[in-house]
Design a protein around this motif. Sequence first.
Motif, mmCIF file in Angstrom:
data_model
loop_
_atom_site.group_PDB
_atom_site.id
_atom_site.type_symbol
_atom_site.label_atom_id
_atom_site.label_comp_id
_atom_site.label_asym_id
_atom_site.label_seq_id
_atom_site.Cartn_x
_atom_site.Cartn_y
_atom_site.Cartn_z
ATOM 1 N N PRO A 136 -44.588 50.617 26.026
ATOM 2 C CA PRO A 136 -45.208 51.258 24.870
ATOM 3 C C PRO A 136 -45.709 52.674 25.128
ATOM 4 O O PRO A 136 -45.716 53.493 24.229
ATOM 5 C CB PRO A 136 -46.356 50.326 24.502
ATOM 6 C CG PRO A 136 -46.496 49.351 25.596
ATOM 7 C CD PRO A 136 -45.267 49.402 26.442
ATOM 8 N N ASP A 137 -46.111 52.982 26.331
ATOM 9 C CA ASP A 137 -46.649 54.319 26.564
ATOM 10 C C ASP A 137 -45.639 55.278 27.185
ATOM 11 O O ASP A 137 -45.994 56.363 27.622
ATOM 12 C CB ASP A 137 -47.947 54.268 27.375
ATOM 13 C CG ASP A 137 -47.813 53.482 28.665
ATOM 14 O OD1 ASP A 137 -46.784 52.820 28.866
ATOM 15 O OD2 ASP A 137 -48.749 53.544 29.471
ATOM 16 N N LEU A 138 -44.354 54.894 27.185
ATOM 17 C CA LEU A 138 -43.314 55.808 27.660
ATOM 18 C C LEU A 138 -43.251 57.056 26.786
ATOM 19 O O LEU A 138 -42.827 58.117 27.240
ATOM 20 C CB LEU A 138 -41.954 55.101 27.676
ATOM 21 C CG LEU A 138 -40.784 55.898 28.249
ATOM 22 C CD1 LEU A 138 -41.037 56.265 29.711
ATOM 23 C CD2 LEU A 138 -39.493 55.117 28.099
ATOM 24 N N ASP A 139 -43.739 56.933 25.571
ATOM 25 C CA ASP A 139 -43.701 58.092 24.672
ATOM 26 C C ASP A 139 -44.506 59.271 25.205
ATOM 27 O O ASP A 139 -44.220 60.414 24.864
ATOM 28 C CB ASP A 139 -44.141 57.713 23.252
ATOM 29 C CG ASP A 139 -45.565 57.226 23.177
ATOM 30 O OD1 ASP A 139 -46.043 56.591 24.132
ATOM 31 O OD2 ASP A 139 -46.211 57.483 22.145
ATOM 32 N N ARG A 140 -45.475 59.044 26.071
ATOM 33 C CA ARG A 140 -46.220 60.191 26.628
ATOM 34 C C ARG A 140 -45.298 61.097 27.443
ATOM 35 O O ARG A 140 -45.435 62.318 27.425
ATOM 36 C CB ARG A 140 -47.422 59.728 27.448
ATOM 37 C CG ARG A 140 -47.096 59.215 28.809
ATOM 38 C CD ARG A 140 -48.362 59.106 29.692
ATOM 39 N NE ARG A 140 -47.952 58.866 31.041
ATOM 40 C CZ ARG A 140 -48.146 57.731 31.692
ATOM 41 N NH1 ARG A 140 -48.782 56.733 31.131
ATOM 42 N NH2 ARG A 140 -47.703 57.601 32.923
ATOM 43 N N GLU A 141 -44.317 60.505 28.129
ATOM 44 C CA GLU A 141 -43.360 61.294 28.905
ATOM 45 C C GLU A 141 -42.413 62.047 27.972
ATOM 46 O O GLU A 141 -42.103 63.219 28.187
ATOM 47 C CB GLU A 141 -42.581 60.382 29.849
ATOM 48 C CG GLU A 141 -41.777 61.114 30.880
ATOM 49 C CD GLU A 141 -42.622 61.826 31.922
ATOM 50 O OE1 GLU A 141 -42.090 62.766 32.546
ATOM 51 O OE2 GLU A 141 -43.807 61.479 32.116
ATOM 52 N N ILE A 142 -41.975 61.373 26.921
ATOM 53 C CA ILE A 142 -41.101 62.004 25.936
ATOM 54 C C ILE A 142 -41.831 63.180 25.284
ATOM 55 O O ILE A 142 -41.275 64.274 25.135
ATOM 56 C CB ILE A 142 -40.660 60.971 24.877
ATOM 57 C CG1 ILE A 142 -39.855 59.845 25.537
ATOM 58 C CG2 ILE A 142 -39.876 61.625 23.755
ATOM 59 C CD1 ILE A 142 -39.728 58.594 24.695
#
Length: 185
Positions: A136-142
């Motif tokens: 769920p928090d992979l979006d911080r890298e994106i």
Amino acid sequence: MTTTSWQAAPLVWGSGQRVFEAFLEPTCPYSVRTFNKLDRLLEQAGENRITVKIRLQSQPWHMYSGVLVRCILAASTLSGGKETAKKVMAAVAAHREEFEFERHAGGANMDVTPNQIIERLERYSDVELKDAFAMPDLDREIKWHCKYARQNGIHVSPTFMIDGLVRPDMSSGDEVEAWVKLLVG
């Protein structure tokens, strides 16, 4: 505060003083041409003389761009880190048209789901992506890749920077030797 047990490996190769950043969208034919030259660039310029950084530049007119960028960054969190991400990016490059739409708005991929795109990429890359993709928090890298591009005025792919300066005079069509000359003389 969110605590994560994963870390995305920076997509960085080489250790030299001169920094070459390539902003790439995985299904853009010009980005693929650039991606396919990066190993030769490192070899010819010298890994101890330059540092190559891939920055992912998702673009909405490449309809599955967001899914593929997330897959590549998810791969960077797996065993092998940046090399696993590079393997996934190479699989997209080798099968680019199977991840793209005809004229950006039609064709066989109109009926393909994101899960089917991920499964296709898993087959081509031999990398299991689904669990990492779902973090769920992979979006911080994106978001980091997106914000970094925006702060540097990057709008299209490929775009190139040398030592933090955008180089509009560079092109994916340039010979690797021309890039080497700009970087190390």
